[in-house]
Structures are given as structure tokens and as C-alpha cells.
Design a protein around this motif. Structure first.
Motif, PDB file in Angstrom:
ATOM      1  N   TYR A  43       4.809  31.432  -2.631  1.00 48.37           N
ATOM      2  CA  TYR A  43       3.643  30.899  -3.534  1.00 48.37           C
ATOM      3  C   TYR A  43       3.771  31.707  -4.460  1.00 48.37           C
ATOM      4  N   PRO A  44       3.499  31.135  -5.643  1.00 47.80           N
ATOM      5  CA  PRO A  44       3.567  31.714  -7.013  1.00 47.80           C
ATOM      6  C   PRO A  44       2.488  32.721  -7.433  1.00 47.80           C
ATOM      7  N   SER A  45       2.720  33.856  -6.843  1.00 43.69           N
ATOM      8  CA  SER A  45       1.451  34.794  -7.174  1.00 43.69           C
ATOM      9  C   SER A  45       1.636  35.431  -8.234  1.00 43.69           C
ATOM     10  N   TRP A  79       8.571  26.159  -5.329  1.00 48.12           N
ATOM     11  CA  TRP A  79       7.290  26.517  -5.252  1.00 48.12           C
ATOM     12  C   TRP A  79       6.162  25.926  -4.528  1.00 48.12           C
ATOM     13  N   ASP A  80       5.649  26.906  -3.649  1.00 48.04           N
ATOM     14  CA  ASP A  80       4.538  26.410  -2.758  1.00 48.04           C
ATOM     15  C   ASP A  80       3.148  26.407  -3.528  1.00 48.04           C
ATOM     16  N   SER A  81       2.870  25.682  -4.384  1.00 50.72           N
ATOM     17  CA  SER A  81       2.243  26.125  -5.751  1.00 50.72           C
ATOM     18  C   SER A  81       0.728  25.426  -5.645  1.00 50.72           C
ATOM     19  N   THR A 101      -0.919  28.816 -12.618  1.00 52.00           N
ATOM     20  CA  THR A 101       0.299  28.380 -11.668  1.00 52.00           C
ATOM     21  C   THR A 101       1.648  28.415 -12.270  1.00 52.00           C
ATOM     22  N   ASN A 104       2.954  31.660 -13.797  1.00 51.76           N
ATOM     23  CA  ASN A 104       3.313  32.545 -12.844  1.00 51.76           C
ATOM     24  C   ASN A 104       4.654  31.956 -12.247  1.00 51.76           C
ATOM     25  N   ILE A 105       4.923  30.625 -11.973  1.00 53.61           N
ATOM     26  CA  ILE A 105       6.149  30.319 -11.864  1.00 53.61           C
ATOM     27  C   ILE A 105       7.407  30.553 -12.718  1.00 53.61           C
ATOM     28  N   ALA A 126       7.989  21.833  -7.106  1.00 53.42           N
ATOM     29  CA  ALA A 126       6.727  22.608  -7.190  1.00 53.42           C
ATOM     30  C   ALA A 126       5.827  21.663  -6.749  1.00 53.42           C
ATOM     31  N   CYS A 128       2.682  21.352  -6.641  1.00 53.27           N
ATOM     32  CA  CYS A 128       1.393  21.064  -7.526  1.00 53.27           C
ATOM     33  C   CYS A 128       1.761  20.270  -8.508  1.00 53.27           C
TER      34      CYS A 128
END
Ligand code: ANZ
Ligand code: ZN
Length: 824
Positions: A43-45, A79-81, A101, A104-105, A126, A128
């Protein structure tokens, strides 16, 4: 070559080189054997943590090793974005979730690149992005057409804090998996995926997953919760209805002294209507309904019940059985009604004692020692045994009785054998913005309609208000919520919920196989070539959720004819956590070591080497600054010894190997053998690295004690040492490879093979005879002399048995062959 090892001078250079030369690019190629290695996408935290570094380093070793072994290796990243943090950032800081998001990626990708990971970035996905979620929507529609996606009014798990519903799998001990706040029940109309249709296959196929940790398989098995029992009916003459119960212990049917309904059971209202204590009953029911399922089933929470005033008829004895309502019966398991056999079930026993209900023993053990007086009973006998007090079934074993009684109920047309599962359908609606819009519209005339395929994707609108209240933010976009019906062209409304993000991650491994396809989710032929994922690597926290959902998806896609594979992940490795001083690294504990800091100080190779060396991959790893420095010093040693041996290779002699040189060469080939075995199908990275360290020590020792070494041997040592280290520390090995004059990228070179000849130790096996009979065999140095061999022979305990107390007449020794003792 620089005299000193300075990671910062070389790492960026090689990362650029690999990227320019597309060293990590993979192409579909039927002529080559494939290998698919995958780390769970993050997850792109915003930033990588050490858990990520560990996960990716493990995967990278596997990928590089398999590539050197000649496989066509697929090693992608993405990315589980979709998900809530982006939306929360929007509410808190007014940043659009998309901007937040994507930024962050970018940042995390930069950090991954700084680790020198061998991803084929051309396959990045990604979830999203429109080119991905278009296909998530398309897949949802395929489920829908198969009847595997449906909408229903349901009592669902609701988290006030996250302002959304949750799947059962996302409620952990009654708390929300994200925010740890208590979850409560709410009536809502929601979308579900019919995972229960696959319960049996999801369970059975666990047996085919030989390379999964048994712990994970056990957790899935438990979650699916298959149970075999009997469902049968009691008649309730008063309301002229039949009531079904589900039991796994129909052998205890003669011991039934009451029946219990869930407070939500549909008959409850009718059963309590017009009783003198109706209002009291209603208040009780209301109170029980508001308890969480966890509390209701917990052994710590007191069982509470009330008598409804109604009776059912026992199907065999015709006795009146009182009907109760109690908190511990759940409405959505079995039939929502249970028979109470208090002599044989702990829970029923406590309940019967509390409310003074009769307790009758109907199962006796072989020895006949089960206490039958309820007043003297201290514990229940919940074991199988022999039936007593059970009419015509007396004397049968529990197992026989379950069959016989079920048959009888069947003959009476009031019951049958029944399999139940704990698994429930997967609730996928989320009242949130940052997710995949569910591609459905509602028309007043035509009802629920799928958005036509050519109109996909249904794009997420950007003119929404966040934190608007009880509805999904999508409702605040006028142009989104109103649309036309695809069937009649009349006005229609869009579905305003988005999908659970676990749907996005249930098929991403398929998209990687054909990531840039804009005509299909993936091409079948290409996906069939790459699937299954040979090795999946990630944390144990996904043991149920993500892994179960992905297995379900692949099975459905298989049934839809979209893919041959039946399971997504052939091998699964669950890595241990990264700890600092014994506890998990976390922001709240303030014990986080940032990967960036370590990379800036020591370099990526040191970070990788430390993390792979410090503990076996599946165990927890305790961070140690000393260990990091040790890894860095080791790489410095490698740097210098390679330089030294490279010089020797240029100037050394080309004569025969001396005895010491043969021994050093044996050490090299022993290392190749051990490292290969440690990497092939196992993940013994730490022992592989320590074997390489021993080789480096031997190389140091040798150069200190021997002058004028053989040049060919020195070259062989340099080359193979670098090859063996390449999967672990890709930058330093690439640098040294080039400065030692080898061709191309080391990561495209072939993995070394050990030579059996080189492993031969200078030892032989000899036979020891006593009076002409072989009594023992000993392994001895080839060059042991007569005296030494004679001493070894007499020291053998097996020989002693035949010589002790006797006189030795003579002893004939033929070195490297035989010792022959003659006694009298
Ligand atoms: C009588 C009995 C006697 C039971 C005995 C057990 C032992 P599993 O294995 O999990 O399927 N049960 C059935 N439906 C229930 C519900 N909705 N809420 C709470 N409990 C329920 O367990 C099946 C057993 O759980 C059933 O068998 C029933 O209790 C209970 F000595 O029936 B038994
Ligand atoms: Zn319509």
C-alpha cells in the motif's frame, strides 16, 4: 579499481546501468522455462519500512538466483493503491486522494530503486489507475453474470470510525482490522460475492498446496470451518410449525432437555406473542441482539436465556421440550436454533445448571465410569461413547448412532445429514470514495442494470465532498450519481458504493503477466504461460484475507474459462517480522530504523546482506547496528580480497595445483554446492551467506601463507565468489565483476556448477579383518602409514569384540586398502 569500498560511488551507477540496459526486462517466451516470483505489493503509505526491505530482499535473491539458473523470471512490482488513508488525508489536509497516492508511489518507487531490486518496471500496475480498475469492474461484471455477485439487505459489520461496513474477515476479535475500534451491527443493502459456493473447493484444494506453511493452511481450514452434522425438525403444535435445528451430535438426541433459539430467529415473535411476560421477553431479546457475536459466543461471557413459554415435541419420545431464547445461539449459523444436550456439551451443561433444566446422560464410555447423577456431575462427557437411555439405539457407538438416527429421521421425512460451513459470503460494498466504483445503475423501470462493457471504466468523479456524513462521498457528485438507464434510456441512479480493496489485490498477479493489455484484463495464453506464481512472499497477517480471496478469484476465473490455473500461489513463504530490541518496529514505539538512512550510510548491499544474514527468513529478526556494521565490513573484505586475487590471477603461475591449492579449490566447490542447495527450493539464505563468509576467510588465510599462487585458481575463485554473492549484493558484485574484466552484467551470467572431482577428499575407506572376516570399515587419510592404520584398527570397538582376551598372532597392513589381524 578503488582501493576502498564506497557503496555510494557504485550503487547509483549500476542501478542506472540496469535500467538503461533493461537488464530486468522479461518477455513471454514459450521456448523457455518460466519462474514467477512475487512479493506482496505494498500500500503506498509514502515510505518503505524495514518489513518491506526484508520482503523485497528475499524475493530479489530468489529472482536473481533463478535467472542465473536459466529460468525466464517474472519479478514484477506494483501498488495496492486504493484505500482509506488517501481519503483520510483528503479530509485532514485537503489533498486530493489521487495526488496524495501518486506522490507516495513516486517516493516509494525511488526507495525501491535505491535497493537495487530486479523488477521489470514495464509491468508496474497501480490498482487506482483507470487502466487497472477498468478490468476490476469488468471482472465484477463477469461474477455478476454468473450469479456470483448479488445485492441483499443484511445485518452488516459497521465501523463508526472508518464509516464503512467490513467483511467478516476484517473483524478481528470484534474490532475493526484497520482502526481497532469496536464493530457493531447495522441493517444495510450491500453487495456480496458468493465465496460460499467455493467453500468445499477452497478447503479441499488446500491439500494440493505442498509448499505452503501448514500454519497458514490450518488457519484457512478453520476459517472455512466445515462441519458435518444433522439438520432435523421438532414440531411446535402451538403455532403449527416445524422448527429445524442443526447438530453435530445427533447421537445425544435422547438427552435433549430444551431447545434454544437465537434472539433474531424468525419464529420468536410468534412464540412470545401474548405471553404474560411478553414485554420482559422483548426487552431481553433487544438487549441480546445488541451484543456482538464475539461476546455472544465467547466462553468468558455469561450465557443468558429466557423461556418463551412454548414447547416442541421430541420426534422420538414425544416429550414436551421447552423452547428458550439465549444469547449464545447465532442466527446466521446452521438454522439459528439448537438442541440442548446438557450432559454432553459444556455450554449446555452450564446453561442447564443455571436455569434448572433436566440433565440426562445418554453416552456412556467403554468402562461404564461416566457419572450419571446430574447432582454429582462435575464435568460433562463430551467424548463419543456407547448409547444408553436411548431407546432402540442403546448399545450403538456414537458414530453408528449418528448414522442410524439420521437415517431414521430421514425415513420420518423430518431430517437429513447436512454439511455446514462457517465461511460467509464476502461483503464487498464500501461507503467510501477512494475505491473502484461498482459498475451498476438502478433504473425505476428496469431495476438493477450492469453498465455496458464499452462504457467501462465507470470513472471516479473528482467533484466530491469528503467527510460529508452518512452516505458515500460519491453521492455528493451530481453528475456522477445521475445517469441514464442502458436498457430503456430513462433516468437512472448510479451505485454509490465502491468495492473492498481486497478485490483489487485478488487478481493483480494475473495483470502483471500482461500488464499493458488494453483489450483484455490479460491474455489467456500469456497468463497461462506465467501462472501459477511459483513463489509468493509476504507477511503472515494475510494468511486468511488476501490469500483466501485470491484463491477464490482464481477458481472463479478458471470456471469462467479465463485461466487454466486453479490456484494462484504454488509456493508461499511467510517472512518473519523485523524487531528492534524485541518488539516490532513501529512509529508509536519510536523504534523505527529507516531504510533510507541505512542506505545512505552503508549502501543498499549492506542493508540487504544484513537483513538476509541476521535470521532465517521465516523467523523474526532483531535489528542490530553492530550486525549492520559487520555486514559492511564483510563487503569491504570481499572488495580487498577480490582485488588481491585479481592481481594474482594476472601474475600467478600456471603449474599444477599444490596440496594446499587443491584444498582451497575444494573449499570453493563445497561452497558452490552448499549455497546452491541453500537457495534451490529452500530459503536458507543466512547459512548460504555464512558459507560464503567461510570461503572468504579461507581465501585470506591462503594468501597469507602461500606465495606464488596458481593464477587459474585465483581467477576461478574471484569469478565464483562474485557469482555466489550476486543475488544477495547485486551492486558490489557487478562493480567487481567488471573491474576484474568479466564480460556483460554479472546478473546475466550463469550460476556456477560445482565439480564432483574437486570435492573429493583425500580419504579412503579400508576394511579391517579379524581371522579373514571383515569386522569393520574405517575412513582414513589416504597417506596414513602402517603404524597409524594399525592403531586405528585396534581402536575400533567392533574389532575389539573379536580380539579382546585373545593373543594377537600377527597384523598385516596394506596402506589405503586393508588391515588383517590374526588372533588365537
Ligand atoms: C447438540 C450438541 C450436543 C451439540 C453436544 C454439540 C455437542 P460446529 O462443529 O461448529 O458446526 N450450534 C449449531 N448452530 C448453532 C448456532 N446457530 N449458534 C450457536 N451454536 C450452534 O458446531 C455445531 C454445534 O454447535 C451443534 O451441535 C450445536 O450444538 C451448535 F454434545 O447440538 B450441538
Ligand atoms: Zn431502465
Amino acid at each position: 579499481m578503488n582501493e576502498k569500498y564506497v557503496a555510494q560511488d557504485i550503487e547509483k551507477k549500476w542501478q542506472d546501468y540496469w535500467s538503461d540496459h533493461k537488464t530486468c526486462k522479461t518477455e513471454y517466451d514459450e521456448s523457455k522455462e518460466k519462474y514467477y516470483v512475487l512479493e506482496m505489493f505494498p500500500y503506498p503509505s509514502g515510505n518503505l519500512h524495514m518489513g518491506h526491505v526484508r520482503n523485497y530482499s528475499i524475493g530479489d535473491v530468489v529472482a536473481r538466483f533463478k535467472k542465473m539458473k536459466g529460468f525466464n523470471v517474472l519479478h514484477p512490482m506494483g501498488w495496492d493503491s486504493f484505500g482509506m488513508p488517501a481519503e483520510n488525508a483528503a479530509i485532514k489536509h485537503g489533498i486530493a486522494p489521487k495526488t496524495w497516492t501518486l506522490d507516495n508511489i513516486e517516493n516509494m518507487k525511488k526507495q525501491q530503486k535505491a535497493l537495487g531490486l530486479s523488477y521489470d518496471w514495464d509491468r508496474e500496475v497501480a490498482t487506482c489507475k483507470e487502466d487497472y480498475y477498468k478490468w476490476t469492474q469488468w471482472l465484477f461484471q463477469q461474477f455478476y453474470k454468473k450469479g456470483l455477485a448479488y445485492k441483499k439487505e443484511a445485518k452488516v459489520n459497521w465501523c463508526d470510525d472508518c464509516h464503512t461496513v467490513l467483511a467478516n474477515e476484517q473483524v478481528i476479535d470484534g474490532l475493526c482490522w484497520r482502526c481497532d475500534n469496536p464493530v457493531h451491527k447495522k441493517d444495510l443493502s450491500q453487495w456480496f460475492l458468493k465465496i460460499t459456493d467455493y467453500a468445499d473447493r477452497l478447503l479441499q484444494d488446500l491439500d494440493t498446496l505442498d509448499n505452503w506453511p501448514s500454519r497458514v493452511k490450518a488457519m484457512q481450514k478453520n476459517w472455512i470451518g466445515r462441519s458435518e452434522g444433522t439438520e432435523f425438525q421438532f414440531s411446535i403444535p402451538e403455532i403449527n410449525k416445524q422448527m429445524s435445528v442443526y447438530t453435530t451430535r445427533v447421537d445425544t438426541i435422547y438427552g435433549v432437555s430444551y431447545i434454544v433459539l437465537a434472539p433474531e430467529h424468525p419464529y420468536v415473535e410468534e412464540l412470545i406473542a401474548n405471553r404474560s411476560n411478553e414485554s420482559e421477553l422483548k426487552a431481553f431479546i433487544e438487549r441480546m441482539r445488541n451484543m456482538s457475536d464475539i461476546d455472544r459466543t465467547s466462553t468468558d461471557v455469561e450465557k443468558e436465556g429466557m423461556f418463551t413459554g412454548a414447547y416442541a415435541k421430541h420426534p422420538f419420545t414425544g416429550q414436551d421440550i421447552p423452547i428458550w431464547i439465549a444469547n449464545y445461539v447465532l442466527v446466521d449459523y446452521g438454522t439459528g436454533a439448537v438442541m440442548g444436550s446438557p450432559a454432553h456439551d459444556e455450554r449446555d451443561f452450564i446453561f442447564a445448571k443455571k436455569y434448572n433444566l433436566p440433565i440426562q446422560v445418554v453416552i456412556q464410555n467403554q468402562e461404564g465410569t461416566v457419572e450419571t447423577d446430574p447432582n454429582k456431575m462435575t464435568a460433562v462427557n463430551h467424548e463419543d461413547g456407547i448409547l444408553v437411555n436411548s431407546g432402540e439405539f442403546n448399545g450403538l457407538t456414537s458414530e453408528e448412532a449418528r448414522k442410524a438416527i439420521t437415517n431414521r429421521l430421514e425415513e420420518m421425512h423430518i431430517g437429513e445429514g447436512k454439511v455446514n460451513f462457517r465461511l460467509r459470503d464476502w461483503l464487498i460494498s464500501r461507503q467510501r470514495y477512494w475505491g473502484v466504483p461498482i459498475p451498476v445503475v438502478y433504473c425505476e423501470h428496469c431495476g438493477e442494470q450492469l453498465v455496458p462493457e464499452e462504457e467501462l471504466p465507470v470513472l471516479l468523479p473528482e467533484d466530491v465532498k469528503f467527510g460529508a456524513g452518512t452516505t458515500s462521498p460519491l453521492a455528493t457528485s451530481e453528475h456522477f450519481s445521475h445517469c441514464t438507464c442502458p436498457k430503456c434510456g430513462g433516468p437512472a441512479r448510479r451505485e454509490l458504493d465502491t468495492m473492498d480493496t481486497f478485490i483489487d489485490s485478488s487478481w493483480y498477479f494475473l495483470r502483471y503477466t500482461d500488464a499493458r493489455n488494453d483489450k483484455e484484463a490479460f491474455n489467456k495464453k500469456i497468463a497461462d504461460y506465467w501462472m501459477n506464481v511459483d513463489q509468493y512472499i509476504g507477511g503472515i497477517e494475510h494468511a486468511i484475507l488476501h490469500l483466501l480471496y485470491s484463491r477464490f478469484f482464481v477458481k472463479v476465473l478458471h470456471d469462467l474459462g479465463l485461466i487454466e490455473a486453479n490456484e494462484p500461489f504454488k509456493g508461499l513463504l511467510t517472512q518473519g517480522m523485523v524487531l528492534k530490541e524485541g518488539s516490532k518496529m513501529s512509529k508509536s514505539k519510536g523504534n523505527v530504523v529507516s531504510p533510507e538512512e541505512i542506505i545512505n550510510t552503508y549502501g543498499a548491499d549492506t542493508a540487504r546482506l544484513f537483513i538476509l544474514f541476521a535470521a532465517p527468513v521465516d523467523r523474526d529478526l532483531d535489528w542490530s547496528d553492530k550486525g549492520v556494521e559487520g555486514s559492511y565490513r564483510f563487503l569491504g573484505r570481499v572488495w580487498r580480497i577480490v582485488d588481491t586475487y585479481y592481481q594474482i590471477a594476472q601474475q600467478g603461475n600456471d603449474g599444477d595445483l599444490t596440496k594446499e591449492e587443491v584444498a582451497l579449490r575444494r573449499e570453493l566447490h563445497r561452497t558452490i554446492k552448499k549455497v546452491t542447495e541453500d537457495l534451490d527450493g529452500r530459503f536458507n539464505f543466512n547459512t548460504a551467506i555464512s558459507t560464503i563468509m567461510e570461503l572468504v576467510n579461507a581465501m585470506y588465510q591462503y594468501k597469507d601463507t602461500v606465495k606464488n599462487m596458481n593464477g587459474g585458481l585465483a581467477n576461478e575463485l574471484v569469478k565464483n565468489l562474485l557469482l555466489l554473492l550476486a543475488p544477495f549484493t547485486p551492486h558490489i558484485t557487478e562493480e567487481l565483476w567488471h573491474s576484474a574484466g568479466f564480460d556483460g552484467s554479472i546478473h546475466e551470467a550463469e550460476w556456477p556448477m560445482y565439480e564432483d572431482n574437486a570435492l573429493v577428499v583425500d580419504e579412503v575407506e579400508i576394511a579391517i579383518q579379524v581371522n579373514g572376516k571383515v569386522r569393520d570399515k574405517l575412513t582414513v587419510p589416504v597417506n596414513a602409514n602402517k603404524e597409524e592404520l594399525e592403531a586405528l584398527a585396534f581402536a575400533s570397538s567392533r574389532v575389539k569384540e573379536f580380539t579382546e582376551g585373545k593373543t594377537v598372532v600377527k597384523c598385516i597392513v596394506i596402506p589405503a586398502k586393508i588391515v588383517n589381524i590374526v588372533v588365537k
